[in-house]
Scaffold this motif. Structure first.
Motif, PDB file in Angstrom:
ATOM      1  N   ALA A  45       0.814  -1.219   0.000  1.00 26.84           N
ATOM      2  CA  ALA A  45       0.000   0.000   0.000  1.00 26.84           C
ATOM      3  C   ALA A  45       0.848   1.271   0.000  1.00 26.84           C
ATOM      4  CB  ALA A  45      -0.947  -0.001   1.203  1.00 26.84           C
ATOM      5  N   ILE A  46       1.897   1.306   0.821  1.00 28.04           N
ATOM      6  CA  ILE A  46       2.618   2.579   0.998  1.00 28.04           C
ATOM      7  C   ILE A  46       4.128   2.465   0.824  1.00 28.04           C
ATOM      8  CG2 ILE A  46       0.823   3.547   2.517  1.00 28.04           C
ATOM      9  CD1 ILE A  46       2.817   2.941   4.879  1.00 28.04           C
ATOM     10  N   GLY A  47       4.602   1.284   0.383  1.00 24.13           N
ATOM     11  CA  GLY A  47       6.024   1.115   0.088  1.00 24.13           C
ATOM     12  C   GLY A  47       6.915   1.380   1.293  1.00 24.13           C
ATOM     13  N   THR A  48       7.968   2.164   1.067  1.00 21.20           N
ATOM     14  CA  THR A  48       8.958   2.356   2.126  1.00 21.20           C
ATOM     15  C   THR A  48       8.526   3.369   3.194  1.00 21.20           C
ATOM     16  OG1 THR A  48      10.095   3.936   0.707  1.00 21.20           O
ATOM     17  CG2 THR A  48      10.950   1.680   0.744  1.00 21.20           C
ATOM     18  N   ARG A  49       7.306   3.871   3.072  1.00 21.89           N
ATOM     19  CA  ARG A  49       6.803   4.692   4.186  1.00 21.89           C
ATOM     20  C   ARG A  49       6.423   3.801   5.367  1.00 21.89           C
ATOM     21  NH1 ARG A  49       2.087   7.788   3.018  1.00 21.89           N
ATOM     22  NH2 ARG A  49       1.776   6.721   1.033  1.00 21.89           N
ATOM     23  N   LEU A  50       6.465   2.482   5.118  1.00 21.42           N
ATOM     24  CA  LEU A  50       6.329   1.546   6.235  1.00 21.42           C
ATOM     25  C   LEU A  50       7.716   1.295   6.807  1.00 21.42           C
ATOM     26  CD1 LEU A  50       4.778  -0.555   7.967  1.00 21.42           C
ATOM     27  CD2 LEU A  50       5.546  -2.254   6.295  1.00 21.42           C
ATOM     28  N   HIS A  51       7.875   1.568   8.095  1.00 21.22           N
ATOM     29  CA  HIS A  51       9.164   1.355   8.760  1.00 21.22           C
ATOM     30  C   HIS A  51       9.040   0.194   9.729  1.00 21.22           C
ATOM     31  CE1 HIS A  51      10.680   5.374   7.429  1.00 21.22           C
ATOM     32  NE2 HIS A  51       9.369   5.562   7.337  1.00 21.22           N
ATOM     33  N   GLY A  52       9.570  -0.949   9.329  1.00 21.43           N
ATOM     34  CA  GLY A  52       9.519  -2.117  10.199  1.00 21.43           C
ATOM     35  C   GLY A  52      10.673  -2.097  11.190  1.00 21.43           C
ATOM     36  N   ILE A  53      10.389  -2.532  12.400  1.00 24.07           N
ATOM     37  CA  ILE A  53      11.433  -2.634  13.421  1.00 24.07           C
ATOM     38  C   ILE A  53      11.433  -4.059  13.951  1.00 24.07           C
ATOM     39  CG2 ILE A  53      12.216  -1.824  15.683  1.00 24.07           C
ATOM     40  CD1 ILE A  53      10.800   0.855  15.064  1.00 24.07           C
ATOM     41  N   PHE A  54      12.554  -4.743  13.809  1.00 22.18           N
ATOM     42  CA  PHE A  54      12.661  -6.128  14.259  1.00 22.18           C
ATOM     43  C   PHE A  54      13.702  -6.185  15.380  1.00 22.18           C
ATOM     44  CE2 PHE A  54      14.338 -10.604  13.095  1.00 22.18           C
ATOM     45  CZ  PHE A  54      13.476 -11.212  14.001  1.00 22.18           C
ATOM     46  N   VAL A  55      13.213  -6.440  16.585  1.00 22.04           N
ATOM     47  CA  VAL A  55      14.082  -6.406  17.765  1.00 22.04           C
ATOM     48  C   VAL A  55      14.609  -7.803  18.089  1.00 22.04           C
ATOM     49  CG1 VAL A  55      14.183  -5.899  20.242  1.00 22.04           C
ATOM     50  CG2 VAL A  55      12.807  -4.447  18.732  1.00 22.04           C
ATOM     51  N   ASN A  56      15.919  -7.933  18.223  1.00 12.62           N
ATOM     52  CA  ASN A  56      16.489  -9.174  18.745  1.00 12.62           C
ATOM     53  C   ASN A  56      16.529  -9.055  20.260  1.00 12.62           C
ATOM     54  OD1 ASN A  56      17.802 -11.514  19.311  1.00 12.62           O
ATOM     55  ND2 ASN A  56      19.738 -10.956  18.296  1.00 12.62           N
ATOM     56  N   ASN A  57      15.699  -9.859  20.919  1.00 14.73           N
ATOM     57  CA  ASN A  57      15.664  -9.814  22.387  1.00 14.73           C
ATOM     58  C   ASN A  57      16.645 -10.807  23.004  1.00 14.73           C
ATOM     59  OD1 ASN A  57      14.390 -12.244  21.923  1.00 14.73           O
ATOM     60  ND2 ASN A  57      12.396 -11.603  22.703  1.00 14.73           N
ATOM     61  N   GLY A  58      17.453 -11.439  22.143  1.00 16.56           N
ATOM     62  CA  GLY A  58      18.436 -12.399  22.651  1.00 16.56           C
ATOM     63  C   GLY A  58      17.796 -13.702  23.095  1.00 16.56           C
ATOM     64  N   LEU A  59      16.495 -13.837  22.816  1.00 19.29           N
ATOM     65  CA  LEU A  59      15.764 -15.027  23.279  1.00 19.29           C
ATOM     66  C   LEU A  59      15.072 -15.712  22.106  1.00 19.29           C
ATOM     67  CD1 LEU A  59      14.242 -13.183  26.367  1.00 19.29           C
ATOM     68  CD2 LEU A  59      16.082 -14.882  26.448  1.00 19.29           C
ATOM     69  N   LEU A  60      15.574 -15.423  20.908  1.00 18.42           N
ATOM     70  CA  LEU A  60      15.025 -16.053  19.706  1.00 18.42           C
ATOM     71  C   LEU A  60      15.700 -17.405  19.506  1.00 18.42           C
ATOM     72  CD1 LEU A  60      15.121 -12.927  17.357  1.00 18.42           C
ATOM     73  CD2 LEU A  60      13.162 -13.817  18.636  1.00 18.42           C
TER      74      LEU A  60
END
Ligand code: XMP
Length: 318
Positions: A45-60
């Motif tokens: 829908a909006i391309g790169t205006r979507l800002h994804g944040i993927f957090v490594n919590n060290g528990l993956l």
């Protein structure tokens, strides 16, 4: 009648109309199906205006942070990976109570996410991968779904940052989300991923959490999960994982007496996670996994298989 193609077309239009032509949107990605499908829809829908944040919590799971981040980038998503492992370990130091561990993980997640979200200029929206059963769940327990889904809960953030919420999957059931994901060409390994708790391995290490224990558990867990995949069993169970127990047991290796850790394998069949039966995995398979774990993971000398059903047991041990 409902088709994933039609849903995608009309939702993309709705998102474009709702969000407009300038606003930036933030989304927390977990590597799971829901947040990934939400990301693909918004991206369309909006391309790169979507800002994804993927957090490594060290528990993956083992290597999951790198692999999932790589998949997201391969899909063209505008995603930033944030390795906050140490922050999570610090917040967990010395904690043994399951609910206190959940709270610490949830709190740290919000801190990290908040900090990262502040860096996105012009952010007006917080997107969430909420699906219909989550909506029902949070209503039926009469309160925020914090205790069940602490990882996905970014409570406090919208008010603080003045963000508006957008939840494109809110009306869908899990199987519909998968169909939409399939239509949007989400890679199979994400599409058919087992459920994984937000607090991750943090609630599969009974007792206090240290990076050494996480490493031990990640290696045992990878042997189990890869074994299930190799034997065509992964898709036959609802969820599987390994629990690191806070006990040591006596064993023997060569002429030496050992005194090392015990792990429990857990695999269940279920339709919705509310009730579950222990998976009747073949003995030969269990024997192979047990041997591999004990031979390859120094520090573990005993493997047991959990044969409890839910209820009265739960899927996780904490
Ligand atoms: P239980 O252990 O209650 O788990 O039978 C049912 C399902 O929920 C997952 N689970 C969690 N998911 N945060 C989550 O996001 C949590 O704190 C949490 N605790 C359990 C569990 O993995 C299973 O799929």
């Amino acid at each position: 009648s409902w088709t994933p193609e039609h849903f995608v077309d009309s939702m993309v239009e709705t998102l474009q109309r709702t969000i407009g032509k300038e606003d930036q949107v933030i989304l927390g990605l977990s590597g799971g199906v829901d947040s990934s499908v939400a990301a693909l829809l918004l991206h369309k829908a909006i391309g790169t205006r979507l800002h994804g944040i993927f957090v490594n919590n060290g528990l993956l799971r083992k290597d999951e942070y790198e692999q999932v981040l790589h998949s997201y980038q391969g899909l063209g998503l505008n995603v930033r990976g944030v390795d906050a492992s140490q922050e999570f370990y610090d917040s967990l130091a010395g904690l043994t109570d399951p609910e206190l561990k959940r709270k610490a993980i949830g709190r740290t997640f919000i801190e990290v996410f908040d900090r990262e979200a502040q860096k996105v200029e012009g952010a007006r929206w917080l997107a969430q991968g909420t699906i219909y059963p989550d909506v029902i769940e949070s209503v039926s327990v009469k309160g925020p779904a914090v205790t069940i889904k602490s990882h996905h809960n970014v409570g406090g953030l919208p008010e603080k940052m003045n963000l508006r919420i957008v939840e494109p999957l809110r009306a869908l059931f899990k199987d519909e989300v998968r169909e939409v994901g399939h239509t949007l060409e989400l890679p199979e390994h994400i599409l058919h991923r087992h459920p994984f708790p937000g607090p991750g391995l943090g609630i599969r290490i009974l007792g206090d959490i240290t990076p050494e224990k996480v490493d031990l558990l990640q290696r045992a867990d990878a042997i189990f999960i890869n074994g299930l995949k190799e034997h065509g069993l992964y898709e036959k169970v609802w969820q599987a994982g390994v629990m690191l127990l806070p006990v040591q047991s006596v064993g023997v290796m060569g002429d030496e007496r050992t005194y090392e850790r015990v792990v429990a394998l857990r695999a269940v069949t279920s339709v919705d996670g509310m009730t579950a039966d222990w998976a009747h995995l073949p003995y030969e398979f269990l024997a192979e996994i047990s041997n591999k774990i004990i031979n390859q993971v120094r520090g573990i000398n005993r493997v047991v298989y959990d044969i409890s059903s839910k209820p009265p047991a739960t899927i996780e041990w904490e």
